[in-house]
Design an enzyme around this catalytic site. Sequence first.
Site, PDB file in Angstrom:
ATOM      1  N   ARG A  25       0.853  -1.237   0.179  1.00  0.00           N
ATOM      2  CA  ARG A  25       0.060  -0.034  -0.008  1.00  0.00           C
ATOM      3  C   ARG A  25       1.004   1.281  -0.059  1.00  0.00           C
ATOM      4  NH1 ARG A  25      -3.264  -3.240   4.273  1.00  0.00           N
ATOM      5  NH2 ARG A  25      -4.621  -4.567   2.632  1.00  0.00           N
ATOM      6  N   CYS A  46      -4.388 -18.192  16.386  1.00  0.00           N
ATOM      7  CA  CYS A  46      -5.112 -17.970  17.530  1.00  0.00           C
ATOM      8  C   CYS A  46      -6.569 -18.795  17.722  1.00  0.00           C
ATOM      9  CB  CYS A  46      -5.412 -16.523  17.631  1.00  0.00           C
ATOM     10  SG  CYS A  46      -3.949 -15.681  17.672  1.00  0.00           S
TER      11      CYS A  46
HETATM   12  C1  FAD Z   1      -2.728 -21.927  19.869  1.00  0.00           C
HETATM   13  C2  FAD Z   1      -2.379 -20.770  19.914  1.00  0.00           C
HETATM   14  C3  FAD Z   1      -3.422 -19.786  20.191  1.00  0.00           C
HETATM   15  C4  FAD Z   1      -3.020 -18.426  20.255  1.00  0.00           C
HETATM   16  N1  FAD Z   1      -3.694 -17.350  20.670  1.00  0.00           N
HETATM   17  C5  FAD Z   1      -3.236 -16.109  20.707  1.00  0.00           C
HETATM   18  C6  FAD Z   1      -4.344 -15.099  21.084  1.00  0.00           C
HETATM   19  O1  FAD Z   1      -5.317 -15.404  21.447  1.00  0.00           O
HETATM   20  N2  FAD Z   1      -4.046 -13.884  20.903  1.00  0.00           N
HETATM   21  C7  FAD Z   1      -2.714 -13.558  20.553  1.00  0.00           C
HETATM   22  O2  FAD Z   1      -2.447 -12.305  20.416  1.00  0.00           O
HETATM   23  N3  FAD Z   1      -1.837 -14.416  20.220  1.00  0.00           N
HETATM   24  C8  FAD Z   1      -2.070 -15.911  20.152  1.00  0.00           C
HETATM   25  N4  FAD Z   1      -1.272 -16.686  19.808  1.00  0.00           N
HETATM   26  C9  FAD Z   1       0.066 -15.970  19.254  1.00  0.00           C
HETATM   27  C10 FAD Z   1       0.177 -15.919  17.818  1.00  0.00           C
HETATM   28  O3  FAD Z   1      -0.295 -16.890  17.106  1.00  0.00           O
HETATM   29  C11 FAD Z   1       1.586 -15.354  17.436  1.00  0.00           C
HETATM   30  O4  FAD Z   1       2.039 -14.616  18.358  1.00  0.00           O
HETATM   31  C12 FAD Z   1       1.674 -15.162  16.062  1.00  0.00           C
HETATM   32  O5  FAD Z   1       1.181 -16.000  15.064  1.00  0.00           O
HETATM   33  C13 FAD Z   1       3.108 -14.615  15.702  1.00  0.00           C
HETATM   34  O6  FAD Z   1       3.072 -14.300  14.326  1.00  0.00           O
HETATM   35  P1  FAD Z   1       4.485 -14.411  13.607  1.00  0.00           P
HETATM   36  O7  FAD Z   1       4.329 -13.989  12.174  1.00  0.00           O
HETATM   37  O8  FAD Z   1       5.589 -13.590  14.243  1.00  0.00           O
HETATM   38  O9  FAD Z   1       5.125 -15.696  13.715  1.00  0.00           O
HETATM   39  P2  FAD Z   1       4.494 -17.147  13.375  1.00  0.00           P
HETATM   40  O10 FAD Z   1       2.820 -17.203  13.516  1.00  0.00           O
HETATM   41  O11 FAD Z   1       5.374 -18.245  13.927  1.00  0.00           O
HETATM   42  O12 FAD Z   1       4.714 -17.302  11.765  1.00  0.00           O
HETATM   43  C14 FAD Z   1       6.235 -17.647  11.390  1.00  0.00           C
HETATM   44  C15 FAD Z   1       6.156 -18.151   9.947  1.00  0.00           C
HETATM   45  O13 FAD Z   1       7.341 -18.124   9.557  1.00  0.00           O
HETATM   46  C16 FAD Z   1       7.657 -19.374   8.797  1.00  0.00           C
HETATM   47  N5  FAD Z   1       9.008 -19.736   8.877  1.00  0.00           N
HETATM   48  C17 FAD Z   1       9.792 -19.824  10.067  1.00  0.00           C
HETATM   49  N6  FAD Z   1      11.178 -20.207   9.576  1.00  0.00           N
HETATM   50  C18 FAD Z   1      11.082 -20.070   8.308  1.00  0.00           C
HETATM   51  C19 FAD Z   1      11.880 -20.383   7.131  1.00  0.00           C
HETATM   52  N7  FAD Z   1      13.206 -20.551   7.348  1.00  0.00           N
HETATM   53  N8  FAD Z   1      11.431 -20.518   5.871  1.00  0.00           N
HETATM   54  C20 FAD Z   1      10.310 -20.206   5.613  1.00  0.00           C
HETATM   55  N9  FAD Z   1       9.250 -19.839   6.276  1.00  0.00           N
HETATM   56  C21 FAD Z   1       9.770 -19.646   7.576  1.00  0.00           C
HETATM   57  C22 FAD Z   1       6.781 -20.288   9.791  1.00  0.00           C
HETATM   58  O14 FAD Z   1       6.468 -21.618   8.810  1.00  0.00           O
HETATM   59  C23 FAD Z   1       5.571 -19.519  10.223  1.00  0.00           C
HETATM   60  O15 FAD Z   1       4.545 -19.874   9.333  1.00  0.00           O
HETATM   61  C24 FAD Z   1      -1.688 -18.121  19.804  1.00  0.00           C
HETATM   62  C25 FAD Z   1      -0.701 -19.086  19.383  1.00  0.00           C
HETATM   63  C26 FAD Z   1      -0.990 -20.429  19.412  1.00  0.00           C
HETATM   64  C27 FAD Z   1      -0.122 -21.368  19.198  1.00  0.00           C
END
Ligand code: FAD
Length: 574
Positions: A25, A46
């Site tokens: 954007r 989540c």
């Molecule tokens: C069951 C559960 C419930 C949750 N509930 C909540 C909630 O209610 N409220 C809230 O705020 N948070 C919640 N969370 C936390 C939230 O899901 C995470 O904080 C959020 O997803 C983080 O986002 P991110 O993009 O930093 O990392 P992630 O979601 O971990 O995504 C990282 C991505 O990077 C990819 N990746 C990693 N290394 C590589 C690589 N070398 N090459 C290519 N791809 C790669 C992974 O496959 C993944 O898809 C929950 C988490 C879980 C597990």
Amino acid sequence: MSGRNNIVIIGGTACGPKAAARARRCDPHARITIVEQSSNLSTATCGLPYYVSGLIENEGDLVARAPGYYQEVMDLQVHPCTRAVAINRADHAVSLLDLISGSASTLEYDKLVVATGSKPAMPDLPGSSLQGIFTFTRIKDANGIREMIRERQIRKAVIVGAGLIGLEMAEALAARGLEVTILEALDRALPKLLDPEIAAYLEKHLRDKGVRLLAGQPVMAFEGNQWVHEVVSRDARLEADLVVMALGAKPNVGLARECGLALGSTGGVAVNEHLLTNDLDIYAGGDCVENVNRVSGKAVLAPLGSTANKHGRVIGTNVTGGSETFPGVLGTAIAKVFDCNVGRVGLSESEARHAGFEVVACLVPGYEYATYYPNGQEILVKLVAEKATNRLLGGQVIGPGETAKRIDVLATALSFGATVDDLAGLDLAYAPPYNSALDPLHNAANLIRNKRDGYAKTLTPMDVKDRVDRGDDFVWLDVRSPGEWDNAHIDVPQGRLMPLRELRTKLDSIPRDAEILVSCQTSVRAYQAQRILDGAGFRNVRFMEASLVGWPYAMSGTRPVSSDEVARLMAIAP
Ligand SMILES: Cc1cc2nc3c(=O)[nH]c(=O)nc-3n(C[C@H](O)[C@H](O)[C@H](O)COP(=O)(O)OP(=O)(O)OC[C@H]3O[C@@H](n4cnc5c(N)ncnc54)[C@H](O)[C@@H]3O)c2cc1C
């Protein structure tokens, strides 16, 4: 590619796609590529507990955007099923491995975003490779659990870890008819988020829902033959057909560390307020980075989707030439645990003391609506402030009633450095279906002010329990009515019924030199009684904060007090 900003983003769940969308954007011409090792982007992690419980029936409902959307609508290049295996900073290139074909390739970048998220903590214990043991972060885990419930006659589940995910999973598995036990190594539910009084309220709710929580029980081993059959903790041995490991998230920093990006003291990637790493062309955000807590100023991990999305937006702006900053986190979190909503923000009392603050705290019950409005539910508020300045440091809210709006009000107040006096004066919305004229947060702020100004003198339910257990010598006046006493009362040798209406006429029956504790149902009448006794010259009188609403221990009596009755009894503010 000349002239076009070439942005590569590693990680496609929350932070990564948000950064990509914002970057598009801001810059319609940039070349933006997302590399994601799983087959889908933007999976709503989540929502996984609700997919296990069956509340969300279709896996597809958890995928906010298919990869095609990013290509067609957003003009992003998407590489699903592709792992970034190395970052070559000198050449500004990322080495990729196609997880389907096995082929390797290289992608050059001008600006790189590391959004690799976190990994579930999984200790290497005897038997941990048995089938039926799951960590719980991916749709694959949720599908595995759903399949076990569907295909095998499973009855007993053990959840290891009483954090947010462990508790949400307790509800999900109980909804599937499983008998659930939670093992927690520390001494209470949500030990890193809640103070003991609020955790005790939550633990009582878990007991009422048939979930067993064994605290102080680190898991030691798993036993079984191919499939898990037993979980061994420090003092217990539990039958288990299914085990969910919910021990928290560790920042996934392998790629970042190997290419020489600096890590912080918490183990997350170190970033500045622009979310820039120690490489001027590499940004990082989401679960993999270290944050600053806005109240304590200390480095913390904040593995939450709320934080990851905000990071993504800041990064999307900055990789396209902007200069946005991320202000840090407040540790805000909320969860639904059966019929109980539990949230927290800022520092708990224990955290605040640990961070070196001298604190004043209070525990106040409240009601989500006007007390006479039907079907409202109780909540319990804990507020923490700095003694010297009255600055709010944090809050926790729990109960079947509406907690989210109170947590959000507190988050807003904390963001702007509010004091308890500011909170007491907030012009919050009021009409009977939504609130009382004074919100429970106003009452909590006023209790801290009343304590500060010498009107209210209190003990917490936990202080009182300690005194009872020690057999301390004091007089405990329960100022409720005889009918309320018959329904439920705390059976202790120090206890004595003294209805508030009779107090002024029976002062002569109370020993003047005794230490006096007063309680009622909600603490409203107990505070009134304390002031009557103060006025009558009694010198050592305190009331029990939150009184029976905040008392998580056993009581005697014929029936518990209903939420409607609690509402009636709350009609006067402290
Ligand atoms: C069951 C559960 C419930 C949750 N509930 C909540 C909630 O209610 N409220 C809230 O705020 N948070 C919640 N969370 C936390 C939230 O899901 C995470 O904080 C959020 O997803 C983080 O986002 P991110 O993009 O930093 O990392 P992630 O979601 O971990 O995504 C990282 C991505 O990077 C990819 N990746 C990693 N290394 C590589 C690589 N070398 N090459 C290519 N791809 C790669 C992974 O496959 C993944 O898809 C929950 C988490 C879980 C597990």
